[in-house]
Design a protein around this motif. Structure first.
Motif, PDB file in Angstrom:
ATOM      1  N   CYS A  22      35.535 -25.483  61.646  1.00 13.76           N
ATOM      2  CA  CYS A  22      34.891 -24.180  61.828  1.00 13.76           C
ATOM      3  C   CYS A  22      33.858 -24.332  62.938  1.00 13.76           C
ATOM      4  O   CYS A  22      32.830 -24.975  62.738  1.00 13.76           O
ATOM      5  N   TRP A  36      32.788 -23.222  52.764  1.00 15.28           N
ATOM      6  CA  TRP A  36      34.206 -22.848  52.819  1.00 15.28           C
ATOM      7  C   TRP A  36      34.540 -22.091  51.537  1.00 15.28           C
ATOM      8  O   TRP A  36      34.198 -22.530  50.428  1.00 15.28           O
ATOM      9  N   CYS A  95      35.593 -19.737  56.584  1.00 18.39           N
ATOM     10  CA  CYS A  95      34.343 -20.421  56.861  1.00 18.39           C
ATOM     11  C   CYS A  95      33.201 -19.405  56.796  1.00 18.39           C
ATOM     12  O   CYS A  95      33.347 -18.262  57.249  1.00 18.39           O
TER      13      CYS A  95
END
Length: 121
Positions: A22, A36, A95
């Motif tokens: 991410c 996450w 994310c």
């Protein structure tokens, strides 16, 4: 403008591994917590793992011992290493990051677009 871009999803067999990334870009002063989340079809979005700016982590019980969250503060990038994947890990993974765009501004939540992880033989 701040953006989060995820990568690394895909199709993997049970027992396999994937590493999600991410990357945050734009006008960023600092990134506080990163996390996450995942959402399977017909299910609510759930927290998978989170990491603070100092490196403290927490995990959902379902992924403890199999997933590892980490971050590279110099690159404004977070990672999720997923090992021993199971079919029930199949979901879209998102994310999340709490980002401040200035020294005196409050942090706000930003989300990536999501990346599909499918665990199937």
């Amino acid at each position: 403008q701040v953006q989060l871009v995820e990568s690394g999803g895909g199709l993997v067999q049970p027992g396999g591994s994937l590493r999600l990334s991410c990357a945050a870009s734009g006008s960023i002063f600092s990134i506080d917590a990163m996390g996450w989340y995942r959402q399977a079809p017909g299910e609510a979005r759930e927290l998978v793992a989170a990491i603070t700016s100092s490196g403290s982590t927490n995990y959902a019980d379902s992924v403890k011992g199999r997933f590892t969250i980490s971050r590279d503060n110099a690159k404004n990038t977070g990672y999720l290493q997923m090992n021993s994947l199971k079919p029930e890990d199949t979901a879209v993974y998102y994310c999340n990051a709490q980002i401040r765009i200035g020294r005196y501004t409050k942090g706000r939540d930003y989300w990536g677009q999501g990346t599909q992880v499918t665990v199937s033989s």
